[in-house]
Design a protein around this motif. Sequence first.
Motif, PDB file in Angstrom:
ATOM      1  N   THR A  56      -5.577  52.333   3.150  1.00  0.00           N
ATOM      2  CA  THR A  56      -5.561  51.108   2.305  1.00  0.00           C
ATOM      3  C   THR A  56      -6.877  50.192   2.711  1.00  0.00           C
ATOM      4  OG1 THR A  56      -4.081  50.031   3.197  1.00  0.00           O
ATOM      5  CG2 THR A  56      -3.346  51.382   1.572  1.00  0.00           C
ATOM      6  N   ALA A  57      -7.447  49.305   1.766  1.00  0.00           N
ATOM      7  CA  ALA A  57      -8.206  48.490   2.213  1.00  0.00           C
ATOM      8  C   ALA A  57      -7.747  47.350   3.315  1.00  0.00           C
ATOM      9  CB  ALA A  57      -8.955  47.464   0.932  1.00  0.00           C
ATOM     10  N   ILE A  58      -6.341  47.086   3.211  1.00  0.00           N
ATOM     11  CA  ILE A  58      -5.919  46.114   4.281  1.00  0.00           C
ATOM     12  C   ILE A  58      -5.836  46.709   5.480  1.00  0.00           C
ATOM     13  CG2 ILE A  58      -3.706  45.006   5.121  1.00  0.00           C
ATOM     14  CD1 ILE A  58      -2.937  44.376   2.101  1.00  0.00           C
ATOM     15  N   GLU A  59      -5.593  48.008   5.717  1.00  0.00           N
ATOM     16  CA  GLU A  59      -5.534  48.726   6.766  1.00  0.00           C
ATOM     17  C   GLU A  59      -6.811  48.758   7.406  1.00  0.00           C
ATOM     18  OE1 GLU A  59      -1.655  52.037   6.059  1.00  0.00           O
ATOM     19  OE2 GLU A  59      -3.841  52.746   6.313  1.00  0.00           O
ATOM     20  N   ALA A  60      -7.915  49.135   6.365  1.00  0.00           N
ATOM     21  CA  ALA A  60      -9.269  49.349   7.074  1.00  0.00           C
ATOM     22  C   ALA A  60      -9.819  48.059   7.468  1.00  0.00           C
ATOM     23  CB  ALA A  60     -10.124  49.590   5.943  1.00  0.00           C
ATOM     24  N   LEU A  61      -9.359  46.849   6.958  1.00  0.00           N
ATOM     25  CA  LEU A  61      -9.637  45.619   7.739  1.00  0.00           C
ATOM     26  C   LEU A  61      -8.847  45.351   8.901  1.00  0.00           C
ATOM     27  CD1 LEU A  61     -10.936  42.567   7.204  1.00  0.00           C
ATOM     28  CD2 LEU A  61      -8.961  41.954   5.910  1.00  0.00           C
ATOM     29  N   GLN A  62      -7.594  45.715   8.897  1.00  0.00           N
ATOM     30  CA  GLN A  62      -6.861  45.648  10.105  1.00  0.00           C
ATOM     31  C   GLN A  62      -7.626  46.345  11.166  1.00  0.00           C
ATOM     32  OE1 GLN A  62      -2.912  46.171   8.883  1.00  0.00           O
ATOM     33  NE2 GLN A  62      -2.233  44.311   9.154  1.00  0.00           N
ATOM     34  N   LYS A  63      -7.884  47.471  10.883  1.00  0.00           N
ATOM     35  CA  LYS A  63      -8.655  48.573  12.032  1.00  0.00           C
ATOM     36  C   LYS A  63      -9.802  47.828  12.435  1.00  0.00           C
ATOM     37  CE  LYS A  63      -9.610  52.928  13.219  1.00  0.00           C
ATOM     38  NZ  LYS A  63      -9.591  52.723  14.645  1.00  0.00           N
ATOM     39  N   GLY A  64     -10.717  47.413  11.468  1.00  0.00           N
ATOM     40  CA  GLY A  64     -11.974  46.667  11.730  1.00  0.00           C
ATOM     41  C   GLY A  64     -11.695  45.462  12.777  1.00  0.00           C
ATOM     42  N   LEU A  65     -10.796  44.505  12.372  1.00  0.00           N
ATOM     43  CA  LEU A  65     -10.648  43.468  13.176  1.00  0.00           C
ATOM     44  C   LEU A  65     -10.366  43.804  14.713  1.00  0.00           C
ATOM     45  CD1 LEU A  65      -8.686  41.369  10.853  1.00  0.00           C
ATOM     46  CD2 LEU A  65     -10.938  40.727  11.635  1.00  0.00           C
ATOM     47  N   LYS A  66      -9.245  45.027  14.665  1.00  0.00           N
ATOM     48  CA  LYS A  66      -8.843  45.469  16.108  1.00  0.00           C
ATOM     49  C   LYS A  66     -10.115  46.241  16.815  1.00  0.00           C
ATOM     50  CE  LYS A  66      -4.136  45.493  15.227  1.00  0.00           C
ATOM     51  NZ  LYS A  66      -3.376  46.083  14.217  1.00  0.00           N
ATOM     52  N   ASP A  67     -10.856  46.745  16.120  1.00  0.00           N
ATOM     53  CA  ASP A  67     -12.074  47.642  16.636  1.00  0.00           C
ATOM     54  C   ASP A  67     -12.985  46.513  17.322  1.00  0.00           C
ATOM     55  OD1 ASP A  67     -11.260  50.091  16.101  1.00  0.00           O
ATOM     56  OD2 ASP A  67     -12.379  50.439  14.264  1.00  0.00           O
ATOM     57  N   LEU A  68     -13.130  45.418  16.374  1.00  0.00           N
ATOM     58  CA  LEU A  68     -14.244  44.464  16.973  1.00  0.00           C
ATOM     59  C   LEU A  68     -13.567  43.766  18.268  1.00  0.00           C
ATOM     60  CD1 LEU A  68     -16.743  43.480  15.876  1.00  0.00           C
ATOM     61  CD2 LEU A  68     -15.767  41.805  14.729  1.00  0.00           C
ATOM     62  N   GLN A  69     -12.472  43.650  18.241  1.00  0.00           N
ATOM     63  CA  GLN A  69     -11.697  42.996  19.536  1.00  0.00           C
ATOM     64  C   GLN A  69     -12.050  44.141  21.031  1.00  0.00           C
ATOM     65  OE1 GLN A  69      -7.530  42.464  18.484  1.00  0.00           O
ATOM     66  NE2 GLN A  69      -7.591  40.294  18.794  1.00  0.00           N
ATOM     67  N   ASP A  70     -11.667  45.342  20.481  1.00  0.00           N
ATOM     68  CA  ASP A  70     -12.150  46.283  21.409  1.00  0.00           C
ATOM     69  C   ASP A  70     -13.475  46.242  21.872  1.00  0.00           C
ATOM     70  OD1 ASP A  70      -9.570  46.870  20.989  1.00  0.00           O
ATOM     71  OD2 ASP A  70      -9.993  49.055  20.207  1.00  0.00           O
ATOM     72  N   VAL A  71     -14.364  46.113  21.215  1.00  0.00           N
ATOM     73  CA  VAL A  71     -15.801  45.828  21.488  1.00  0.00           C
ATOM     74  C   VAL A  71     -15.755  44.677  22.238  1.00  0.00           C
ATOM     75  CG1 VAL A  71     -18.195  45.400  20.755  1.00  0.00           C
ATOM     76  CG2 VAL A  71     -16.578  47.293  19.489  1.00  0.00           C
ATOM     77  N   CYS A  72     -15.349  43.452  21.848  1.00  0.00           N
ATOM     78  CA  CYS A  72     -15.552  42.286  22.795  1.00  0.00           C
ATOM     79  C   CYS A  72     -14.723  42.371  23.917  1.00  0.00           C
ATOM     80  CB  CYS A  72     -14.700  41.303  22.008  1.00  0.00           C
ATOM     81  SG  CYS A  72     -15.553  40.549  20.379  1.00  0.00           S
ATOM     82  N   ASP A  73     -13.693  43.352  24.155  1.00  0.00           N
ATOM     83  CA  ASP A  73     -13.131  43.536  25.444  1.00  0.00           C
ATOM     84  C   ASP A  73     -14.144  44.006  26.311  1.00  0.00           C
ATOM     85  OD1 ASP A  73     -10.614  42.116  25.111  1.00  0.00           O
ATOM     86  OD2 ASP A  73      -9.680  44.073  24.241  1.00  0.00           O
ATOM     87  N   VAL A  74     -14.544  45.169  25.834  1.00  0.00           N
ATOM     88  CA  VAL A  74     -15.626  46.026  26.454  1.00  0.00           C
ATOM     89  C   VAL A  74     -16.652  45.338  27.023  1.00  0.00           C
ATOM     90  CG1 VAL A  74     -17.213  48.076  26.581  1.00  0.00           C
ATOM     91  CG2 VAL A  74     -15.097  48.401  25.402  1.00  0.00           C
ATOM     92  N   VAL A  75     -17.230  44.504  26.208  1.00  0.00           N
ATOM     93  CA  VAL A  75     -18.545  43.628  26.596  1.00  0.00           C
ATOM     94  C   VAL A  75     -18.289  42.788  27.405  1.00  0.00           C
ATOM     95  CG1 VAL A  75     -20.225  42.094  25.518  1.00  0.00           C
ATOM     96  CG2 VAL A  75     -19.686  44.252  24.295  1.00  0.00           C
ATOM     97  N   SER A  76     -16.965  42.055  27.354  1.00  0.00           N
ATOM     98  CA  SER A  76     -16.632  41.019  28.373  1.00  0.00           C
ATOM     99  C   SER A  76     -16.419  41.508  29.705  1.00  0.00           C
ATOM    100  CB  SER A  76     -15.148  40.644  27.841  1.00  0.00           C
ATOM    101  OG  SER A  76     -14.977  39.582  28.599  1.00  0.00           O
ATOM    102  N   ASP A  77     -15.767  42.784  29.693  1.00  0.00           N
ATOM    103  CA  ASP A  77     -15.493  43.471  31.114  1.00  0.00           C
ATOM    104  C   ASP A  77     -16.903  43.925  31.747  1.00  0.00           C
ATOM    105  OD1 ASP A  77     -12.938  43.377  30.525  1.00  0.00           O
ATOM    106  OD2 ASP A  77     -12.520  45.510  30.082  1.00  0.00           O
ATOM    107  N   LYS A  78     -17.784  44.467  30.955  1.00  0.00           N
ATOM    108  CA  LYS A  78     -19.177  44.822  31.241  1.00  0.00           C
ATOM    109  C   LYS A  78     -19.973  43.615  31.690  1.00  0.00           C
ATOM    110  CE  LYS A  78     -19.453  49.389  30.005  1.00  0.00           C
ATOM    111  NZ  LYS A  78     -19.925  50.147  28.905  1.00  0.00           N
ATOM    112  N   PHE A  79     -19.830  42.603  30.996  1.00  0.00           N
ATOM    113  CA  PHE A  79     -20.537  41.341  31.544  1.00  0.00           C
ATOM    114  C   PHE A  79     -19.972  40.921  33.136  1.00  0.00           C
ATOM    115  CE2 PHE A  79     -21.702  36.885  32.030  1.00  0.00           C
ATOM    116  CZ  PHE A  79     -22.867  36.827  31.563  1.00  0.00           C
ATOM    117  N   VAL A  80     -18.654  40.813  33.278  1.00  0.00           N
ATOM    118  CA  VAL A  80     -18.180  40.365  34.399  1.00  0.00           C
ATOM    119  C   VAL A  80     -18.728  41.465  35.691  1.00  0.00           C
ATOM    120  CG1 VAL A  80     -15.854  40.056  35.697  1.00  0.00           C
ATOM    121  CG2 VAL A  80     -16.179  39.387  33.414  1.00  0.00           C
ATOM    122  N   ALA A  81     -18.541  42.739  35.362  1.00  0.00           N
ATOM    123  CA  ALA A  81     -18.967  43.733  36.096  1.00  0.00           C
ATOM    124  C   ALA A  81     -20.381  43.650  36.450  1.00  0.00           C
ATOM    125  CB  ALA A  81     -18.654  45.191  35.803  1.00  0.00           C
TER     126      ALA A  81
END
Lengths: 160, 342
Positions: free
Chosen positions: A123-148
């Motif tokens: 569903t569109a709602i699921e897709a939006l939720q997944k999108g938000l979570k994916d973006l969070q994951d990307v942020c996590d990775v970029v944050s970790d990579k920056f600290v490293a």
Amino acid sequence: MAKSKSRTEAPQDASEDVVMQELPTSHQPDVQDDASMAEVDAEDDAEVEDEEEIEDDTQRVRLLPGSTPTAASFEFLNEGHTLGNALRYIIMKNPDVEFCAYAIPHPSEPKMNVRIQTYEGTTAIEALQKGLKDLQDVCDVVSDKFVAAQKDFKKKSISS
Amino acid sequence: MDYDPMAMDEIESKGPVIKISQADTVRVKFELSNADISFANSLRRVMLAEIPTIAIDLVEIEDNSSVLADEFIAHRLGLIPLNAEGIEELQYSRDCDCEEYCDHCSVKLTLHARCTGDENMQVVARDLVPSGDRINRVLGTPIINESSDGLGPLIMKLRPGQEIKLQCIAKKGIAKEHAKWAAPSAIGFEYDPHNKLHHLDMWYETDAKLEWPPSEYADWEEPPQEGERFDFNAVPDRFYFNVETAGNIPPDAIVTEGIKVIQQKLASMIHDLGETEGGENGDYNGPRSPEYNGGGDGWQDQGFTTPYGNGGNQSAWGGGAGGTTPYGTTPYGGAGAGNGGW
């Protein structure tokens, strides 16, 4: 007196198409009457807390009417290109999504709309939720990579 | 869903990569690669406009016999960078329980200067004295760079006999509201140094290559080959950031704080979306949708309905004669229903 009353009521009628809770608090009619003011102190306090909670909880995402499970539009309040473009991109990355786009309908309204159309099976709602979570994951990775990278850089600059 | 959200471009990858090329107390230069331009731009925008800092917001002038107008001085005071260390513990004044401001949501600074000598006197940021119970010893103190001989930015000058006495209330805020709360002083953001993607159209007199200096990142990327064809499928994927600070937040902290702000945005969206879903069962209007009369009259509610009109539960594509798209009334279309494919 009656005249002035009807005059004050008129603008309220005119604003019927706007959801009351969405008006800024300053524009909302004062619901509290004298009777509730006279209530017991403890109860009064509870009510005040309740009101505050509602104010804090203003929902910033809304599903626009006319949406079906697989094709929906969402309205984000107080968001703009910062979130819109990144979200659009990441949702479009999802292979179950047929279409995703965002728009800011008018520059002087703090609103951002996202349209999502998915293939059957999600569903569109699921897709939006997944999108938000994916973006969070990307942020996590970029944050970790920056600290490293920071640690790496410090090490290098000390050794050199 | 077996795809990798980290793989932000088509090539197989291990997700975004960061390389720091320079870092000191005023700037950090880094390269973000393997990320999409939309994400890189989000990061840039968020660092510029949405990182909370502290700046003077209220000024109460007790005595001002200088040549400058009160409001002029107040504006200058607002722009003085203040140390934002420990800003997370400071509350936004609007969220605070207090009447106007208190120690939990503000820092008080006082300035009292009088020119007693017989030469003009400088009033500088160092003369701003923080007072009251502060969260820590540095939050709200003016930033004083070495280059200013320990004085900080010049606020005003006083002639012999002139006096200035005022109190400032510094509050927490973000640059979206006023640029005085900007965490970085500037952000450099650059990609595609050879302009291979033709996102830029270089002005030139005779030859753009000779007249434009090469980017400092030109050596980092392959220059275009002689006679190379334009790649229509190419997308930018290496972004060069240069985050500069005036001193209120260290430059590397700006980057991490920026990512944190995006995270907070997303988290609040996920939270709010959960509430939307609460009313999902059959009722797609959500718990707080406006009162539509059955939702049938698409034209009446145009401002709120989806782009395809048809407030009802018809498919997004309209379907049949009822499918009056917003294009129906354009001068090109004629009536929506009688308009061929649309």
